[in-house]
Design a protein around this motif. Sequence first.
Motif, mmCIF file in Angstrom:
data_model
loop_
_atom_site.group_PDB
_atom_site.id
_atom_site.type_symbol
_atom_site.label_atom_id
_atom_site.label_comp_id
_atom_site.label_asym_id
_atom_site.label_seq_id
_atom_site.Cartn_x
_atom_site.Cartn_y
_atom_site.Cartn_z
ATOM 1 N N GLU A 198 9.796 -4.546 -1.690
ATOM 2 C CA GLU A 198 8.515 -4.475 -2.390
ATOM 3 C C GLU A 198 8.587 -5.281 -3.691
ATOM 4 O OE1 GLU A 198 7.446 -0.653 -3.963
ATOM 5 O OE2 GLU A 198 9.538 -0.120 -4.323
ATOM 6 N N ALA A 199 7.456 -5.798 -4.084
ATOM 7 C CA ALA A 199 7.384 -6.507 -5.363
ATOM 8 C C ALA A 199 7.356 -5.481 -6.482
ATOM 9 C CB ALA A 199 6.135 -7.377 -5.409
ATOM 10 N N ARG B 107 1.590 7.683 7.147
ATOM 11 C CA ARG B 107 2.064 8.576 6.099
ATOM 12 C C ARG B 107 2.511 7.756 4.896
ATOM 13 N NH1 ARG B 107 6.767 9.073 9.745
ATOM 14 N NH2 ARG B 107 8.664 8.375 8.673
ATOM 15 N N GLU B 108 2.633 8.433 3.784
ATOM 16 C CA GLU B 108 3.056 7.773 2.551
ATOM 17 C C GLU B 108 4.481 7.249 2.702
ATOM 18 O OE1 GLU B 108 3.815 8.833 -2.188
ATOM 19 O OE2 GLU B 108 3.115 10.372 -0.780
ATOM 20 N N HIS C 97 0.813 -1.219 0.000
ATOM 21 C CA HIS C 97 0.000 0.000 0.000
ATOM 22 C C HIS C 97 0.846 1.268 0.000
ATOM 23 C CE1 HIS C 97 -3.916 -1.997 0.572
ATOM 24 N NE2 HIS C 97 -3.238 -2.889 1.275
ATOM 25 N N ARG C 98 2.171 1.091 0.040
ATOM 26 C CA ARG C 98 3.103 2.217 0.025
ATOM 27 C C ARG C 98 2.750 3.233 1.110
ATOM 28 N NH1 ARG C 98 3.933 2.938 -6.574
ATOM 29 N NH2 ARG C 98 4.568 0.783 -6.924
ATOM 30 N N THR C 99 2.447 2.694 2.267
ATOM 31 C CA THR C 99 2.028 3.518 3.400
ATOM 32 C C THR C 99 2.694 3.004 4.671
ATOM 33 O OG1 THR C 99 -0.129 3.935 2.384
ATOM 34 C CG2 THR C 99 0.034 4.297 4.761
ATOM 35 N N LEU C 100 3.208 3.910 5.495
ATOM 36 C CA LEU C 100 3.784 3.554 6.788
ATOM 37 C C LEU C 100 2.697 3.673 7.852
ATOM 38 C CD1 LEU C 100 7.175 5.471 6.493
ATOM 39 C CD2 LEU C 100 6.830 2.997 6.328
#
Length: 675
Positions: free
Chosen positions: A435-436, A405-406, A377-380
């Motif tokens: 990440e894939a 956050r992103e 989700h590219r989110t922390l």
Amino acid sequence: MTTDEAAPHDLESAVAVVGMSGRFPGAPDLDTYWANLRDGVCSLSAFTEKELLADGADPAELRHPAYVAAQGLLADADRFEADLFGFSRAEAAALDPQHRVLLETAWSALEDAGYAPLDAPSRTGVYVGGSPTEHALAAGTDPALAASIGALQVRILTDREFLAPWISYRLGLDGPSMTVQTACSTSLTAVHLAVQALLLGECDAALAGGVAIGSVRRQGYVHYQGGIFSPDGRCRPFDEKAAGTVPGSGVGVLVLRRLEDALADGDPVRAVIRGTAVTNDGSGKVGFTAPGVDQQTAAITEAWAAAGLEPSAAQYVEAHGTGTELGDRIELEAAGTAFGPRADTGIALGSVKSNIGHADAAAGAASLIKTILMLEHRTLAPTVDVTSPLAALQDSPLRLVTKAREWPDRPGLPRLAGVTSVGIGGTNVHVVVQEAAERRSRPSAAPGPVVLPLSARTAPQLRLAADRLARRLREADDALRLTDVAHTLRTGRVGMPLRGYVVAADAREASDKLAALAEGHRGTATDPLGEAWLRGEEVSWPALGGDVRRVSLPTYPFAGESYGALTLRRAPAQEPHEPEQSGLEAQVAELVIEALDLTGAADLTQTYFEAGGDSLTAVHLAGRLRDELGIDVPIQLFLEPITLEDMTHRIVDMKQNGHADGALDALLAEFEAES
């Protein structure tokens, strides 16, 4: 560089996560788990006295002044679809809830990878572990149960050493099958072993993870000075107010394959494991249960070296992060040494234990799955209930994430994270996860309707399966190719008695028809093979044409009945009593002798450590002194270089003169019982 264009040396040493499944407090599935993580939800439960009593709590225990009515509860952990796995009712009732839940989660993980659970890749290994359970203890001491089904059968159905073999047996998996036990780091150690087995060619696919369901009952715990558990039922990793963790339950299983094989076979790559490492503290720490700095550092640096990367390439670290003073301090020191100084804003840091508590043998899987979801989700996601981050973070390369956050992109570099797990006894594990990469785009399949087959064991489950798939296609917004969906449903699911199908030419049409099927409307369009499927026939589906791949779709909606769990008969809790002062010293000495397994009073001339004392024994002894004799003993007393005889005099003096206030000071951290 796309995943399809990965360099050969990258493929040879990388392992793909192609499927995963889990259940955690407040989250029956990973979609809900992610929503809770993203939104900063604390899923720890607080119970009322009525709820605890209804689940069999001892009323006297609830009156204990330090009783904390909180837990990371796994809902419906007593339910099991026994028929699906071939267990009779009697066997299912005896089967430990950990086994039941782990079997269902393994099934779901394979489905998430696009493989039918009863037709998994050849040479699929199983590497899992579990926690001690009340059910297993009760079963092992129940003569009636042994007389009913046999003592050996009781052991086979309840002992955690059979967690892996039951999965291999019921799902027909013929790779290595190993139950792994390294305490709190069990499930991440299982991932490490599975990765090594894949790279060595011992198996071609692997299930890895762990489960922890100590009890299916709602229950709290008694907080003891120097113990690992929080006094207020909240876990605050890396916070100045951190005072302990909270027990939790959970289960997580990941499906792993060599990256090269996953790409060749069209598997859904959710993340890539670049490197792993395991170390042990040996004797280089203050006590058996305490963590150590040097070998935690070594685990991190060795894992990144195995990945062919510098630790400084990390953007995020998912820490063990128990929220205990000693554990957090040591972990920060170890990570700070391994990752080194950073010229930019630092490496993001988090711990899922703030959300779900300490899931023991499943803790590492919970952390790894959280990290993969963040990468996807590219989110922390934030670490919750933290208001005052540790001052030590100011001099560390790590920065605690307290708000979602992103996860920023980096030109030329993929998103990279490290996941750490630490076990009582000293086993440290670190996993480097990437990440894939985006798969190379493919030409759209030739237009035309396709058949999407569904099946379940009951009509309500079939309707639920249709509804979940309809939602998934609607939310995907054409990101899923319908031919991939059809391929996954045809080859990646087990055919069951109740069946349905829809015929559609695109995702929107399929979603609408599946929603109608979920409401009990079959529709008018028919297909010869679809009708054969409805009749329960074995259908040879024609090739869909083009480059079809497996995709991650909603998995089977389990709906088994409750088989309960065995519980131990509890003796009424003893209220602290006031002993006669004349016999108090003898009673204290007797407790000390018993706790340290001494031969008699002559051994009291030794110091606590000379007598073999450690942090775990100190917490145990302090608890008994408090509960049985009503004496609150500061844990730091055990640190002092005095004889046990002098220590006994001091304890008696505390009782007689009221010097013990039960407060902890900085030295208490040295006796932390949780790594």
